[in-house]
Design a protein around this motif. Sequence first.
Motif, PDB file in Angstrom:
ATOM      1  N   GLU A  33      45.304  32.407  50.438  1.00 44.39           N
ATOM      2  CA  GLU A  33      44.381  31.503  49.742  1.00 44.39           C
ATOM      3  C   GLU A  33      42.916  31.941  49.786  1.00 44.39           C
ATOM      4  OE1 GLU A  33      45.351  29.164  47.610  1.00 44.39           O
ATOM      5  OE2 GLU A  33      47.402  29.677  48.139  1.00 44.39           O
ATOM      6  N   ALA A  34      42.604  33.083  50.391  1.00 43.39           N
ATOM      7  CA  ALA A  34      41.243  33.624  50.280  1.00 43.39           C
ATOM      8  C   ALA A  34      41.036  34.063  48.838  1.00 43.39           C
ATOM      9  CB  ALA A  34      41.054  34.802  51.227  1.00 43.39           C
ATOM     10  N   ASN A  89      39.180  32.926  39.089  1.00 42.31           N
ATOM     11  CA  ASN A  89      39.203  33.141  40.529  1.00 42.31           C
ATOM     12  C   ASN A  89      40.608  33.584  40.930  1.00 42.31           C
ATOM     13  OD1 ASN A  89      38.552  33.103  43.250  1.00 42.31           O
ATOM     14  ND2 ASN A  89      38.995  30.946  43.456  1.00 42.31           N
ATOM     15  N   PHE A  90      40.724  34.807  41.447  1.00 45.62           N
ATOM     16  CA  PHE A  90      42.013  35.288  41.940  1.00 45.62           C
ATOM     17  C   PHE A  90      42.148  34.883  43.399  1.00 45.62           C
ATOM     18  CE2 PHE A  90      41.848  38.016  38.243  1.00 45.62           C
ATOM     19  CZ  PHE A  90      43.182  38.098  37.876  1.00 45.62           C
ATOM     20  N   ALA A  91      43.206  34.158  43.715  1.00 42.57           N
ATOM     21  CA  ALA A  91      43.486  33.748  45.091  1.00 42.57           C
ATOM     22  C   ALA A  91      44.617  34.610  45.639  1.00 42.57           C
ATOM     23  CB  ALA A  91      43.886  32.278  45.140  1.00 42.57           C
ATOM     24  N   SER A 109      49.592  40.001  46.677  1.00 46.15           N
ATOM     25  CA  SER A 109      49.934  39.321  45.430  1.00 46.15           C
ATOM     26  C   SER A 109      48.857  38.272  45.203  1.00 46.15           C
ATOM     27  CB  SER A 109      51.297  38.645  45.545  1.00 46.15           C
ATOM     28  OG  SER A 109      52.305  39.599  45.679  1.00 46.15           O
ATOM     29  N   LEU A 110      48.433  38.146  43.958  1.00 41.53           N
ATOM     30  CA  LEU A 110      47.318  37.269  43.623  1.00 41.53           C
ATOM     31  C   LEU A 110      47.726  36.253  42.568  1.00 41.53           C
ATOM     32  CD1 LEU A 110      44.929  40.278  43.239  1.00 41.53           C
ATOM     33  CD2 LEU A 110      44.839  38.677  45.124  1.00 41.53           C
ATOM     34  N   GLY A 114      48.258  38.751  39.537  1.00 42.72           N
ATOM     35  CA  GLY A 114      47.670  40.045  39.847  1.00 42.72           C
ATOM     36  C   GLY A 114      48.285  40.645  41.090  1.00 42.72           C
ATOM     37  N   GLU A 115      48.123  41.943  41.214  1.00 48.42           N
ATOM     38  CA  GLU A 115      48.573  42.657  42.405  1.00 48.42           C
ATOM     39  C   GLU A 115      47.525  43.686  42.777  1.00 48.42           C
ATOM     40  OE1 GLU A 115      52.536  44.050  42.497  1.00 48.42           O
ATOM     41  OE2 GLU A 115      53.347  42.163  41.747  1.00 48.42           O
TER      42      GLU A 115
END
Length: 174
Positions: A33-34, A89-91, A109-110, A114-115
């Motif tokens: 979750e960052a 925002n990618f978490a 994994s985002l 995303g990766e």
Amino acid sequence: MTRIEDIFTASRVVGSHPPIDWDPLVESDALQEAGLLDCRVCPITGRIGLLLDMRTSLQYRTGNAGLLVVRGMRLFRWSEEALERDLLNFAIVSSNPSALSKGWRLDCSLFPDGELSVEGIAADFYLLNASEVPESPPDFSERRFDQARQDLPWWDSSCSVVEWSTTSLVPENR
């Protein structure tokens, strides 16, 4: 106080910083979750820097920013599903560090799709308190990047190191 950029460009930040309790360099999902704010790849120094927003992180109660520095860069890979978007925002959904025979690797994994994979000889993680950053992350909807950036920890933010870890000091039994 120093700037986040100065930590990234330093050969190594030394001091009396306490070691981190939940170590993202060895423990899976420590970065859950960052927010991934920015990535820097510096071919001149062979470094990768991942700038993180720790205000939404599940594991850390102190620090509002994080910096992961990979030295001796071997791999930087980013992929995402192309979406029509302004700001997103990618978490980090999952983070999986692994020690290699001659180095270290992190696969993330985002959310939303995303990766990210980074690999190098060694890595350092700094949990930071960036000054002049509000308690809550910004709402990215209907804002331009220059408007949202003022509410984010960024490379030019002054900061202090709260805790840190490094792969070169990780005990073998951990």
